[in-house]
Design an enzyme around this catalytic site. Structure first.
Site, short mmCIF file in Angstrom:
data_model
loop_
_atom_site.label_atom_id
_atom_site.label_comp_id
_atom_site.label_asym_id
_atom_site.label_seq_id
_atom_site.Cartn_x
_atom_site.Cartn_y
_atom_site.Cartn_z
N ARG A 20 0.99 -0.97 0.17
CA ARG A 20 -0.15 0.04 0.00
C ARG A 20 0.74 0.72 -0.48
O ARG A 20 0.56 2.55 -0.65
CB ARG A 20 -1.19 0.54 1.20
CG ARG A 20 -2.32 -1.08 0.88
CD ARG A 20 -2.50 -1.37 2.12
NE ARG A 20 -2.26 -0.99 3.74
CZ ARG A 20 -2.79 -0.83 4.52
NH1 ARG A 20 -3.30 -0.17 4.51
NH2 ARG A 20 -1.85 -1.34 5.51
N ASN A 38 -6.12 -2.68 2.73
CA ASN A 38 -6.28 -4.36 2.46
C ASN A 38 -7.71 -4.88 2.52
O ASN A 38 -8.22 -3.75 2.37
CB ASN A 38 -5.60 -4.93 3.56
CG ASN A 38 -4.20 -4.38 3.53
OD1 ASN A 38 -3.66 -4.05 2.04
ND2 ASN A 38 -2.72 -4.30 5.04
#
Length: 95
Positions: A20, A38
């Site tokens: 990320r 996520n």
């Protein structure tokens, strides 16, 4: 040039490897707006909005990911534009 909007679902070893945060950096360098998070199923989901060349470059990056990731596949879907103008590219909470 008109913006395009894509929804990405990234599969593989993509959580716990800095995916990320690395995507945020890649998107910011490319000038892509959106978000990444996520998912509880082990995937990473992202929304990317911007110039077609920049968004496509981010999709190409997503297929590689950061060095510790193992990307098995990236599903790319057309997405509607955001309800409000996005500022930059941000990490979001797990969904």
């Amino acid at each position: 040039m008109a913006a395009i909007h894509k929804q990405l679902s990234v599969h593989g070893q993509v959580q716990g490897v800095g995916y990320r945060w690395s995507m945020v950096q890649a998107a910011e360098q490319l000038g892509v707006r959106g978000w990444v998070r996520n998912r509880r199923d082990g995937t990473v989901e992202a929304f990317a909005s911007g110039d077609a060349a920049a968004v496509n470059a981010l999709i190409a990056w997503a297929r590689r990911g950061p060095p510790d990731a193992r990307v098995d596949r990236v599903e790319v879907m057309e997405a509607p534009g955001p309800a409000k103008m996005l500022e930059g590219f941000e990490p979001r909470e797990t969904l």
